[in-house]
Design a protein around this motif. Sequence first.
Motif, PDB file in Angstrom:
ATOM      1  N   TRP A  55       9.184  -2.947   2.607  1.00  0.00           N
ATOM      2  CA  TRP A  55       9.385  -2.978   1.166  1.00  0.00           C
ATOM      3  C   TRP A  55       8.036  -2.942   0.442  1.00  0.00           C
ATOM      4  CZ3 TRP A  55      13.152  -2.085  -2.046  1.00  0.00           C
ATOM      5  CH2 TRP A  55      13.033  -2.491  -3.366  1.00  0.00           C
ATOM      6  N   GLU A  56       7.096  -3.736   0.922  1.00  0.00           N
ATOM      7  CA  GLU A  56       5.769  -3.792   0.312  1.00  0.00           C
ATOM      8  C   GLU A  56       5.077  -2.429   0.424  1.00  0.00           C
ATOM      9  OE1 GLU A  56       2.982  -5.650  -1.914  1.00  0.00           O
ATOM     10  OE2 GLU A  56       4.805  -6.650  -1.237  1.00  0.00           O
ATOM     11  N   TYR A  57       5.158  -1.803   1.577  1.00  0.00           N
ATOM     12  CA  TYR A  57       4.562  -0.482   1.789  1.00  0.00           C
ATOM     13  C   TYR A  57       5.167   0.538   0.826  1.00  0.00           C
ATOM     14  CZ  TYR A  57       3.202   3.833   4.161  1.00  0.00           C
ATOM     15  OH  TYR A  57       2.705   5.067   4.443  1.00  0.00           O
ATOM     16  N   ALA A  58       6.484   0.516   0.682  1.00  0.00           N
ATOM     17  CA  ALA A  58       7.157   1.460  -0.206  1.00  0.00           C
ATOM     18  C   ALA A  58       6.792   1.212  -1.663  1.00  0.00           C
ATOM     19  CB  ALA A  58       8.667   1.352  -0.024  1.00  0.00           C
ATOM     20  N   CYS A  59       6.650  -0.033  -2.048  1.00  0.00           N
ATOM     21  CA  CYS A  59       6.286  -0.358  -3.433  1.00  0.00           C
ATOM     22  C   CYS A  59       4.883   0.125  -3.784  1.00  0.00           C
ATOM     23  CB  CYS A  59       6.368  -1.862  -3.669  1.00  0.00           C
ATOM     24  SG  CYS A  59       8.051  -2.462  -3.726  1.00  0.00           S
ATOM     25  N   ARG A  60       4.030   0.194  -2.804  1.00  0.00           N
ATOM     26  CA  ARG A  60       2.645   0.632  -3.057  1.00  0.00           C
ATOM     27  C   ARG A  60       2.535   2.145  -3.211  1.00  0.00           C
ATOM     28  NH1 ARG A  60      -1.487  -3.303  -0.238  1.00  0.00           N
ATOM     29  NH2 ARG A  60      -0.265  -5.205  -0.385  1.00  0.00           N
ATOM     30  N   ALA A  61       3.528   2.861  -2.797  1.00  0.00           N
ATOM     31  CA  ALA A  61       3.592   4.321  -2.965  1.00  0.00           C
ATOM     32  C   ALA A  61       2.343   5.036  -2.466  1.00  0.00           C
ATOM     33  CB  ALA A  61       3.850   4.665  -4.422  1.00  0.00           C
ATOM     34  N   SER A  63      -0.636   3.742  -1.841  1.00  0.00           N
ATOM     35  CA  SER A  63      -1.902   3.107  -2.194  1.00  0.00           C
ATOM     36  C   SER A  63      -2.474   2.385  -0.982  1.00  0.00           C
ATOM     37  CB  SER A  63      -1.673   2.102  -3.332  1.00  0.00           C
ATOM     38  OG  SER A  63      -2.816   1.312  -3.525  1.00  0.00           O
ATOM     39  N   ASP A  64      -3.782   2.365  -0.857  1.00  0.00           N
ATOM     40  CA  ASP A  64      -4.403   1.643   0.257  1.00  0.00           C
ATOM     41  C   ASP A  64      -5.192   0.426  -0.228  1.00  0.00           C
ATOM     42  OD1 ASP A  64      -6.500   2.925  -0.954  1.00  0.00           O
ATOM     43  OD2 ASP A  64      -7.218   3.934   0.852  1.00  0.00           O
ATOM     44  N   THR A  65      -4.862  -0.052  -1.428  1.00  0.00           N
ATOM     45  CA  THR A  65      -5.520  -1.241  -1.961  1.00  0.00           C
ATOM     46  C   THR A  65      -4.908  -2.492  -1.346  1.00  0.00           C
ATOM     47  OG1 THR A  65      -4.012  -1.361  -3.840  1.00  0.00           O
ATOM     48  CG2 THR A  65      -6.043  -0.091  -4.144  1.00  0.00           C
ATOM     49  N   PRO A  66      -5.629  -3.614  -1.353  1.00  0.00           N
ATOM     50  CA  PRO A  66      -5.115  -4.822  -0.713  1.00  0.00           C
ATOM     51  C   PRO A  66      -3.931  -5.474  -1.431  1.00  0.00           C
ATOM     52  CG  PRO A  66      -7.310  -5.218  -1.629  1.00  0.00           C
ATOM     53  CD  PRO A  66      -7.004  -3.772  -1.809  1.00  0.00           C
ATOM     54  N   TRP A  67      -3.761  -5.205  -2.727  1.00  0.00           N
ATOM     55  CA  TRP A  67      -2.640  -5.774  -3.470  1.00  0.00           C
ATOM     56  C   TRP A  67      -1.891  -4.677  -4.197  1.00  0.00           C
ATOM     57  CZ3 TRP A  67      -7.567  -8.056  -3.903  1.00  0.00           C
ATOM     58  CH2 TRP A  67      -7.710  -9.229  -3.168  1.00  0.00           C
ATOM     59  N   CYS A  68      -0.653  -4.939  -4.565  1.00  0.00           N
ATOM     60  CA  CYS A  68       0.168  -3.923  -5.228  1.00  0.00           C
ATOM     61  C   CYS A  68      -0.392  -3.502  -6.575  1.00  0.00           C
ATOM     62  CB  CYS A  68       1.598  -4.414  -5.369  1.00  0.00           C
ATOM     63  SG  CYS A  68       1.770  -5.917  -6.337  1.00  0.00           S
ATOM     64  N   HIS A  69      -1.193  -4.348  -7.212  1.00  0.00           N
ATOM     65  CA  HIS A  69      -1.753  -4.039  -8.527  1.00  0.00           C
ATOM     66  C   HIS A  69      -3.140  -3.410  -8.436  1.00  0.00           C
ATOM     67  CE1 HIS A  69      -4.257  -7.538  -7.925  1.00  0.00           C
ATOM     68  NE2 HIS A  69      -3.164  -8.203  -7.596  1.00  0.00           N
ATOM     69  N   GLY A  70      -3.690  -3.281  -7.243  1.00  0.00           N
ATOM     70  CA  GLY A  70      -4.998  -2.668  -7.066  1.00  0.00           C
ATOM     71  C   GLY A  70      -5.929  -3.550  -6.250  1.00  0.00           C
ATOM     72  N   ALA A  71      -7.223  -3.339  -6.397  1.00  0.00           N
ATOM     73  CA  ALA A  71      -8.205  -4.068  -5.600  1.00  0.00           C
ATOM     74  C   ALA A  71      -8.880  -5.209  -6.361  1.00  0.00           C
ATOM     75  CB  ALA A  71      -9.275  -3.100  -5.097  1.00  0.00           C
ATOM     76  N   ASP A  72      -8.495  -5.446  -7.613  1.00  0.00           N
ATOM     77  CA  ASP A  72      -9.125  -6.459  -8.454  1.00  0.00           C
ATOM     78  C   ASP A  72      -8.626  -7.857  -8.055  1.00  0.00           C
ATOM     79  OD1 ASP A  72     -10.388  -7.950 -10.377  1.00  0.00           O
ATOM     80  OD2 ASP A  72      -9.161  -7.194 -12.044  1.00  0.00           O
TER      81      ASP A  72
END
Length: 77
Positions: A55-61, A63-72
């Motif tokens: 689910w987490e992988y699919a939500c990131r679409a 993205s290779d950032t550490p969090w779903c909202h980015g790397a910040d």
Amino acid sequence: FLLARTELTVAQWARLAGETANPLDPQLPMTGIDWHTADEVLQRWGMTLPTEAQWEYACRAGSDTPWCHGADVAAVD
């Protein structure tokens, strides 16, 4: 793994579970199904519910950032 783009509808659930669809609006998302029932019905068709990691992988679409909202790291809070 394959994850649907949209929610499972009342009509789709009725076909999978062998039930009669709600005649009011069969295109509404299906609600009120407990995890065990969903798992049992899906297994009959060779499907499973997604794991947390899937689910987490699919939500990131992609993205290779550490969090779903980015790397910040400041946005984690």
